[in-house]
Motif scaffolding. Structure first.
Motif, PDB file in Angstrom:
ATOM      1  N   ARG A  29     -22.539 -34.690  13.213  1.00 55.72           N
ATOM      2  CA  ARG A  29     -21.611 -33.960  14.085  1.00 55.72           C
ATOM      3  C   ARG A  29     -20.351 -34.776  14.348  1.00 55.72           C
ATOM      4  O   ARG A  29     -19.291 -34.219  14.655  1.00 55.72           O
ATOM      5  CB  ARG A  29     -22.287 -33.602  15.407  1.00 55.72           C
ATOM      6  CG  ARG A  29     -23.383 -32.560  15.259  1.00 55.72           C
ATOM      7  CD  ARG A  29     -24.067 -32.274  16.588  1.00 55.72           C
ATOM      8  NE  ARG A  29     -23.181 -31.567  17.481  1.00 55.72           N
ATOM      9  CZ  ARG A  29     -22.853 -31.991  18.696  1.00 55.72           C
ATOM     10  NH1 ARG A  29     -23.332 -33.112  19.161  1.00 55.72           N
ATOM     11  NH2 ARG A  29     -22.049 -31.280  19.463  1.00 55.72           N
ATOM     12  N   GLY A  31     -18.935 -36.549  12.060  1.00 51.10           N
ATOM     13  CA  GLY A  31     -18.171 -36.650  10.822  1.00 51.10           C
ATOM     14  C   GLY A  31     -18.725 -37.583   9.772  1.00 51.10           C
ATOM     15  O   GLY A  31     -18.056 -37.855   8.767  1.00 51.10           O
ATOM     16  N   SER A  81     -18.377 -28.843  11.287  1.00 51.93           N
ATOM     17  CA  SER A  81     -17.607 -28.877  12.538  1.00 51.93           C
ATOM     18  C   SER A  81     -17.892 -27.653  13.408  1.00 51.93           C
ATOM     19  O   SER A  81     -17.634 -27.669  14.612  1.00 51.93           O
ATOM     20  CB  SER A  81     -16.106 -28.952  12.243  1.00 51.93           C
ATOM     21  OG  SER A  81     -15.669 -27.815  11.525  1.00 51.93           O
ATOM     22  N   GLU A  82     -18.450 -26.592  12.796  1.00 49.46           N
ATOM     23  CA  GLU A  82     -18.754 -25.380  13.547  1.00 49.46           C
ATOM     24  C   GLU A  82     -20.135 -25.426  14.205  1.00 49.46           C
ATOM     25  O   GLU A  82     -20.459 -24.555  15.012  1.00 49.46           O
ATOM     26  CB  GLU A  82     -18.680 -24.160  12.617  1.00 49.46           C
ATOM     27  CG  GLU A  82     -17.287 -23.927  12.027  1.00 49.46           C
ATOM     28  CD  GLU A  82     -17.258 -22.743  11.079  1.00 49.46           C
ATOM     29  OE1 GLU A  82     -18.293 -22.038  10.967  1.00 49.46           O
ATOM     30  OE2 GLU A  82     -16.210 -22.525  10.443  1.00 49.46           O
TER      31      GLU A  82
END
Length: 216
Positions: A29, A31, A81-82
């Motif tokens: 989450r 990255g 990212s969603e």
């Protein structure tokens, strides 16, 4: 990314612990693409099992579950990212929703239509929910023993892997019986076998599954 998405289907039955899965989710989450790659490898055979169940009624023999899951992994990489959840359960549900959308897209293409069909999507969702429910029911007592010190989320992935490692006939009869809910007569017709041979396959398949899980 290619290395992270490498098929791990022959790497053995050991899955990351539930705590490690949670750590990977946190890192993904934030990255960390390597963490996401490892996370998706952990869920790959679980997703293949669900994809196989979802494809059965709609495109049997017309699509490779592993190819479908590769698309799910690529979509997850592009859309992490969603993801708004935090738990292992929420991540599994997110992957399942991506799988459902991709399956629906393939079925629409196979049927020659681009128009969304809520009824089709509902049936696919039900197939995936049924497949997940079967895994959970087996963890509740039929396959795993209460003495096994395995976190439920970890065991779910291991069970899906064990199913994928079964001989094709064993896996097929278990899916048709427990996921599709078909009577033995219909399973026999679908598999081109006698009812007696299908019943014996089913018994041997479940016994093999339990034996594999008992060794974990």
């Amino acid at each position: 990314m290619a290395q992270a998405l490498k098929d791990n289907s022959h790497s053995g039955m050991h899955s990351p612990s539930a705590n490690h899965l949670s750590q990977l989710i946190d890192a993904a989450r934030e990255g960390d693409s390597d963490a996401l790659g490892e996370l998706l490898d952990s869920y790959r055979r679980f997703l293949v099992f669900l994809a196989r169940a979802g494809l059965h009624n709609h495109m049997q023999g017309k699509a490779d579950p592993s190819d479908i899951v590769q698309e799910v992994c690529l979509a997850a990489h592009g859309n992490i990212s969603e993801f708004r959840g935090e738990s292992v359960e929420e991540f599994a549900a997110w992957l399942r929703s991506i799988l459902s959308n991709i399956l629906a897209m393939h079925v629409r293409k196979y049927l020659g239509t681009q128009k969304r069909d809520p009824r089709l999507e509902q049936r696919l969702d039900q197939s995936l929910a049924s497949a997940t429910g079967f895994l959970q029911s087996q963890l509740a007592g039929n396959v795993t023993s209460p003495s096994q010190n395995i976190a439920r989320d970890e065991a779910l992935l291991q069970l899906a892997g064990a199913l994928e490692d079964l001989p094709e006939d064993y896996r097929q009869v278990i899916v048709l019986r427990h996921v599709e809910g078909l009577p033995f007569a219909e399973i026999a017709s679908s598999m081109g076998r006698s009812v007696d041979s299908v019943e014996k396959l089913w018994v041997r398949g479940l016994a093999k599954l339990k034996a594999v899980m008992s060794e974990i």
